[in-house]
Design an enzyme around this catalytic site. Structure first.
Site, PDB file in Angstrom:
ATOM      1  N   GLN A 185       2.985  -6.230  17.529  1.00  0.00           N
ATOM      2  CA  GLN A 185       2.338  -4.858  17.939  1.00  0.00           C
ATOM      3  C   GLN A 185       1.797  -4.884  19.246  1.00  0.00           C
ATOM      4  O   GLN A 185       1.894  -3.684  19.896  1.00  0.00           O
ATOM      5  CB  GLN A 185       1.083  -4.614  16.985  1.00  0.00           C
ATOM      6  N   ASP A 198      -7.217  -3.856   8.068  1.00  0.00           N
ATOM      7  CA  ASP A 198      -6.466  -3.206   7.117  1.00  0.00           C
ATOM      8  C   ASP A 198      -6.784  -3.261   5.812  1.00  0.00           C
ATOM      9  O   ASP A 198      -6.133  -3.020   4.774  1.00  0.00           O
ATOM     10  CB  ASP A 198      -4.896  -3.427   7.522  1.00  0.00           C
ATOM     11  N   GLU A 206       0.915  -1.349  -0.005  1.00  0.00           N
ATOM     12  CA  GLU A 206       0.139   0.073  -0.045  1.00  0.00           C
ATOM     13  C   GLU A 206       1.027   1.311   0.068  1.00  0.00           C
ATOM     14  O   GLU A 206       2.000   1.326   0.536  1.00  0.00           O
ATOM     15  CB  GLU A 206      -0.917   0.202   1.359  1.00  0.00           C
TER      16      GLU A 206
END
Length: 342
Positions: free
Chosen positions: A140, A227, A56
């Site tokens: 994360q 996402d 992306e």
């Protein structure tokens, strides 16, 4: 010359600056930029999907500075010895188009994602919150826990991941930092009795990692795994239990939890709450959901903060990225390698 922060300099800077202090400062930059949301160019990210994952580009500009991030998401990468997510980003001068600052953003994205969660939590979590749960303890998770502690002072966390090694990694990393950690039996057990539930899983499929039965009045749900189209983490019934807050609605309707709902289902963009235009939490029993997919303005803020933090230090170097001939119209002459035919 373009200022540059590479991976090793980023690691040195994070260690020097302290992760918690960095997250707190980044929240301030994020809040400042969210409050001037309307000045930015905004568009859903440009995505190239393959069976392996997605690559992306995420651009934005406030008409003084242009920024973009290159980022991938490949869930099968860890099994092949690669990171799930890698990234780099650029800040450019909008007046002449020259790139002025470039940085690795694999680590920086983890920081900005967590800082965004912490900033939003400060405005949506009920008063007196004292515990959180982490469903998904991948790369994360530690940053998320630190950001919520920085924002709210919470250091009691219940965790669950289907991978026992991932949970052991979280405990190994976070217990020495003073976190009180409980390893739960499953996702429902992890969420039990907690004020904040963060879901951060990587599988690109419609999932329901948090059972609806685990949601209790007053809970704040921070879902950050979304996402791309076709990837969700919540049972859609959870979304109907309370109020949904998003970053940029057109992008979230494509990629977030709300892709499971009607295109007209009401949501609140979080900038409206931060700017005082819309209410956030209005009662202690209200269920709030932050349907976070990550947005370019967050990367703009993170890059801007890093640029300012490392300016003039040994945490940055310079790279020769832009050709600058003495005569701006004579790029050919700069090569100096061609000889006339004699």
């Amino acid at each position: 010359m373009t200022r540059f922060v590479g991976v090793q300099d980023m690691i040195r800077w994070v260690r020097h600056a302290d992760v918690t202090a960095t997250l707190s400062a980044m929240m301030d930059y994020l809040e400042h930029d969210f409050q001037r949301w309307q000045v930015f160019d905004k568009s859903p990210r440009v995505a190239s999907h393959t069976p392996f994952g997605v690559i992306e580009l995420m651009p934005t500009s406030d008409h003084e500075t242009y920024a973009f991030k290159y980022v991938n998401g490949h869930p099968s990468n860890p099994a092949r010895g690669y990171q799930t997510v890698t990234a780099f980003g650029v800040l450019a001068d909008a007046h002449n188009g020259y790139p002025r600052f470039m940085a690795e953003m694999t680590i920086l994205t983890a920081l900005r994602t967590a800082a965004t969660s912490g900033l939003v939590a400060k405005h949506l979590v009920r008063r007196g919150a004292s515990s959180m749960s982490m469903i998904g303890t991948g790369s994360q998770s530690e940053f998320q826990a630190l950001a919520l502690r920085a924002a709210l002072g919470i250091d009691t966390v219940r965790i669950w991941d289907r991978d026992p090694d991932a949970m052991a990694k979280f405990v190994r990393n976070m217990r020495p930092l003073g976190f009180d950690i409980t390893v739960a039996a499953d996702a429902r057990d992890a969420a039990a009795g907690t004020d904040i539930v963060t879901t951060c899983t990587a599988d690109k499929l419609h999932g329901s990692v948090l059972p609806i039965e685990a949601v209790t009045p007053g809970m704040h749900i921070n879902t950050i795994g979304g996402d791309c189209p076709g990837k969700t983490e919540l049972d859609p019934r959870i979304l109907e239990l309370g109020d949904i807050f998003v970053e940029y609605t057109p992008q979230t309707r494509i990629e977030g939890e709300i892709q499971q709902l009607s295109p007209t289902y009401p949501v609140t963009e979080i900038w409206e709450v931060l700017a005082g235009r819309r209410p956030g939490r209005v009662s202690d029993d209200q269920v709030t959901v932050f349907d976070s997919v990550g947005f370019a303005i967050e990367d703009f803020s993170a890059l801007r903060y890093l640029r300012d933090a490392v300016r003039g230090t040994n945490f940055e170097t310079f790279i020769d990225l832009v050709a600058e001939p003495d005569d701006p119209k004579d790029l050919f002459g700069l090569t100096g390698s061609l000889s006339p035919i004699g």
